[in-house]
Design a protein around this motif. Sequence first.
Motif, PDB file in Angstrom:
ATOM      1  N   SER A  60      -0.576  -4.396  11.375  1.00  0.00           N
ATOM      2  CA  SER A  60       0.639  -3.426  11.394  1.00  0.00           C
ATOM      3  C   SER A  60      -0.003  -1.960  10.916  1.00  0.00           C
ATOM      4  N   PRO A  61       1.196  -1.109  11.240  1.00  0.00           N
ATOM      5  CA  PRO A  61       1.005   0.321  10.584  1.00  0.00           C
ATOM      6  C   PRO A  61       0.692   0.296   9.153  1.00  0.00           C
ATOM      7  N   ALA A  62      -0.081   1.276   8.568  1.00  0.00           N
ATOM      8  CA  ALA A  62      -0.402   1.309   7.187  1.00  0.00           C
ATOM      9  C   ALA A  62       0.905   1.777   6.474  1.00  0.00           C
ATOM     10  N   ILE A  63       1.100   1.104   5.470  1.00  0.00           N
ATOM     11  CA  ILE A  63       1.976   1.904   4.385  1.00  0.00           C
ATOM     12  C   ILE A  63       1.379   2.378   3.139  1.00  0.00           C
ATOM     13  N   LEU A  64       1.780   3.387   2.823  1.00  0.00           N
ATOM     14  CA  LEU A  64       1.212   3.921   1.520  1.00  0.00           C
ATOM     15  C   LEU A  64       2.081   3.267   0.465  1.00  0.00           C
ATOM     16  N   ILE A  70      -1.619  -0.468   2.949  1.00  0.00           N
ATOM     17  CA  ILE A  70      -1.401  -1.579   2.862  1.00  0.00           C
ATOM     18  C   ILE A  70      -1.008  -1.857   4.353  1.00  0.00           C
ATOM     19  N   VAL A  71      -1.865  -2.921   4.892  1.00  0.00           N
ATOM     20  CA  VAL A  71      -1.583  -3.421   6.290  1.00  0.00           C
ATOM     21  C   VAL A  71      -1.423  -4.892   6.286  1.00  0.00           C
ATOM     22  N   SER A  72      -0.606  -5.457   7.058  1.00  0.00           N
ATOM     23  CA  SER A  72      -0.353  -6.795   7.327  1.00  0.00           C
ATOM     24  C   SER A  72      -1.127  -7.215   8.658  1.00  0.00           C
ATOM     25  N   PRO A  77      -4.383 -12.418   6.116  1.00  0.00           N
ATOM     26  CA  PRO A  77      -4.350 -11.831   4.816  1.00  0.00           C
ATOM     27  C   PRO A  77      -3.277 -10.430   4.710  1.00  0.00           C
ATOM     28  N   LEU A  78      -2.501 -10.282   3.878  1.00  0.00           N
ATOM     29  CA  LEU A  78      -1.970  -9.085   3.541  1.00  0.00           C
ATOM     30  C   LEU A  78      -3.269  -8.121   2.739  1.00  0.00           C
ATOM     31  N   ARG A  79      -3.432  -7.025   3.083  1.00  0.00           N
ATOM     32  CA  ARG A  79      -4.530  -6.134   2.442  1.00  0.00           C
ATOM     33  C   ARG A  79      -3.858  -4.939   2.092  1.00  0.00           C
ATOM     34  N   ALA A  80      -4.670  -4.870   0.694  1.00  0.00           N
ATOM     35  CA  ALA A  80      -4.313  -3.302   0.328  1.00  0.00           C
ATOM     36  C   ALA A  80      -5.890  -2.615   0.153  1.00  0.00           C
ATOM     37  N   LEU A  81      -5.990  -1.515   1.005  1.00  0.00           N
ATOM     38  CA  LEU A  81      -7.234  -0.753   1.044  1.00  0.00           C
ATOM     39  C   LEU A  81      -7.163   0.623   0.154  1.00  0.00           C
TER      40      LEU A  81
END
Length: 135
Positions: A60-64, A70-72, A77-81
């Motif tokens: 997905s697009p990243a959300i801040l 955060i990208v799905s 996995p749902l990931r928080a970078l």
Amino acid sequence: MQLPPSAVYEHGHTIEVRLTSHASGDLLVVDRSGNVTRMDPTLRSARWTFSSGDLSGFLSPAILAGDYAIVSSLDGPLRALDVETGSVAWSLPDMPCVSAPVLCDRRVACATVDGRLHAIDAESRKVVSTALPAP
């Protein structure tokens, strides 16, 4: 009258989702190969690149959310970078999302392929799940 671009960056992979703008002016670019890249505002250099290794490569697009991007993923996995380093700060396995997550206050909301709506606190990673109603 034509206005030429102030910068052009040859990314090398297809970009199918919107870019995300960071408060610093940097851009988070998500490509079809499953990579997330933080670019400087001039588009001259990448500060970091995260490669998901996901089979489909669809992110997905990243959300801040605070210090996280955060990208799905359709693959799970749902990931928080960490927005400064691009390293995985946290990951929730078995969370294949059918659409981009949305930030609501401090919670990340996402719909998964099993027909559930999840709300995740971005700091504590506490998950609240609700079954979606039948159509």
